[in-house]
Design an enzyme around this catalytic site. Structure first.
Site, PDB file in Angstrom:
ATOM      1  N   HIS A   1       0.842  -1.199   0.000  1.00 28.90           N
ATOM      2  CA  HIS A   1       0.000   0.000   0.000  1.00 28.90           C
ATOM      3  C   HIS A   1       0.874   1.245   0.000  1.00 28.90           C
ATOM      4  CE1 HIS A   1       1.136  -0.341   4.214  1.00 28.90           C
ATOM      5  NE2 HIS A   1       0.779   0.927   4.375  1.00 28.90           N
TER       6      HIS A   1
ATOM      7  N   ASP B   1       0.655   5.229   1.722  1.00 28.16           N
ATOM      8  CA  ASP B   1      -0.094   5.973   2.736  1.00 28.16           C
ATOM      9  C   ASP B   1      -0.764   7.196   2.125  1.00 28.16           C
ATOM     10  OD1 ASP B   1       0.782   4.218   4.745  1.00 28.16           O
ATOM     11  OD2 ASP B   1       2.647   5.329   4.959  1.00 28.16           O
TER      12      ASP B   1
ATOM     13  N   HIS C   1       4.778   0.071   0.038  1.00 24.37           N
ATOM     14  CA  HIS C   1       5.471  -0.698   1.064  1.00 24.37           C
ATOM     15  C   HIS C   1       4.521  -1.694   1.722  1.00 24.37           C
ATOM     16  CE1 HIS C   1       3.696   2.847   2.972  1.00 24.37           C
ATOM     17  NE2 HIS C   1       3.656   2.164   4.097  1.00 24.37           N
TER      18      HIS C   1
ATOM     19  N   ARG D   1       5.635  -8.517  16.398  1.00 22.96           N
ATOM     20  CA  ARG D   1       6.201  -7.279  15.860  1.00 22.96           C
ATOM     21  C   ARG D   1       5.216  -6.161  16.132  1.00 22.96           C
ATOM     22  NH1 ARG D   1       7.933  -7.096   9.872  1.00 22.96           N
ATOM     23  NH2 ARG D   1       8.799  -5.150  10.699  1.00 22.96           N
TER      24      ARG D   1
END
Length: 317
Positions: A220, A222, A241, A251
């Site tokens: 995607h 942002d 990314h 994580r």
């Protein structure tokens, strides 16, 4: 560091006394960050400022992102916000669901957004809330946390509020460096965004034994960085990314999305366009882009092109 690196190393923080922001135990280096606001990252060092802008320009043109270290944000503030976000994700599932984000909303707890994908479903949960830039002397984050989680979470709200203050301050200075890197008025992007509304989000990616069958977050771009792509007339692209999961350990990440006010017109600065460049995108507002990416289209490398088509149809109605 040479100007080809994508890691921007700033000078080590000065030994300054922290000022109190939101109570006896909530500290942030207002004095230190205030100096940065007045004189730029390098306290008036023009040569170092231009070097930083050059590093940013190279990274944005070559990679679409960069990393900043030695940024001056108090390490205790960073540690505290990570601890509190970790604690939130360890709450009982029923408690997290009680603050579930509503469809199309920005704030609250959310699962994996599985409806957006046909395979490799996201393996994550998120907690998001907004932070109003113009309300920097207020307690909007504190009040939100108390309203959804309860009075006993007030201290958590103060930790989040302090962190948002520090992120806003740092973000506005980075915007100055971005402007310098493009050769426009160094305050142009800062003024556009300083009274905006940011979104803070914690991401939690649990361990997954079949990590190759899923993603923490799928590919995607942002929406906030898409806004900057339009503000730079396409010179700086929004980087596609994703986030992967680990089969053995959890994580987590914290994200601070800097956005303009909903009614602000997004257009490149005039001194950028005076170089006889052709406009890549029409004027639009952040509210329209947010609606498009929240309700109609998942942000990717083709988002702005599809958004322009959607906006044109919307304006024809």
């Amino acid at each position: 560091m040479d100007s080809s690196s994508s890691t921007l190393i700033l000078p080590p923080p000065l030994n300054l006394k922290p000022n109190k922001l939101l109570g006896e135990e909530k500290l942030v280096l207002l004095e230190f960050l205030g100096d940065y606001l007045e004189f730029g990252f390098f306290n008036g060092d023009q040569e170092a400022t231009l070097l930083a802008a050059s590093q940013i320009k190279t990274a944005c043109l070559k990679h679409g992102f960069f990393q900043v270290i030695n940024h001056g944000v108090d390490e205790s503030v960073i540690q505290s916000v990570h601890q509190q976000m970790d604690a939130f994700f360890k709450l009982p599932f029923s408690k997290k669901l009680s603050v579930r984000r509503k469809p199309g909303g920005l704030c609250g707890y959310s699962g994996a957004h599985a409806d957006r994908f046909s395979d490799k479903l996201p393996w994550k949960e998120t907690f998001s809330f907004t932070y109003e830039h113009a309300n920097s002397c207020g307690l909007d984050v504190v009040n939100y946390i108390k309203s959804v989680l309860g009075q006993e979470f007030e201290e958590v709200g103060y930790v989040y509020q302090t962190y948002c203050e520090a992120m806003k301050t740092l973000s506005l200075v980075i915007l100055e460096l971005l402007a310098i890197s493009l050769g426009v008025d160094r305050l142009h992007y800062r003024k556009l965004l300083e009274d905006g509304s940011s979104i803070m989000r914690g991401n939690n990616y649990p361990p997954c034994r079949e990590a190759g069958l899923t993603l923490g977050t799928g590919p995607h771009s942002d929406p906030s960085s898409l806004t900057y792509e339009a503000l730079s007339n396409g010179r700086y692209k929004s980087c596609l990314h994703r986030a992967v999961v680990n089969k053995d350990s959890v994580r987590r990440s914290l994200v601070f999305f800097v956005n303009p006010k909903e009614d602000k017109i997004v257009r490149p600065p005039q001194d950028l366009m005076s170089r006889q460049e052709e406009r890549q995108y029409p004027d639009f507002t952040w509210s329209h882009l947010r609606e498009f990416t929240q309700n109609h289209y998942r942000a990717d490398t083709a988002t702005l092109r599809n958004f322009v088509q959607w906006l044109s149809l919307l304006q024809q109605k």
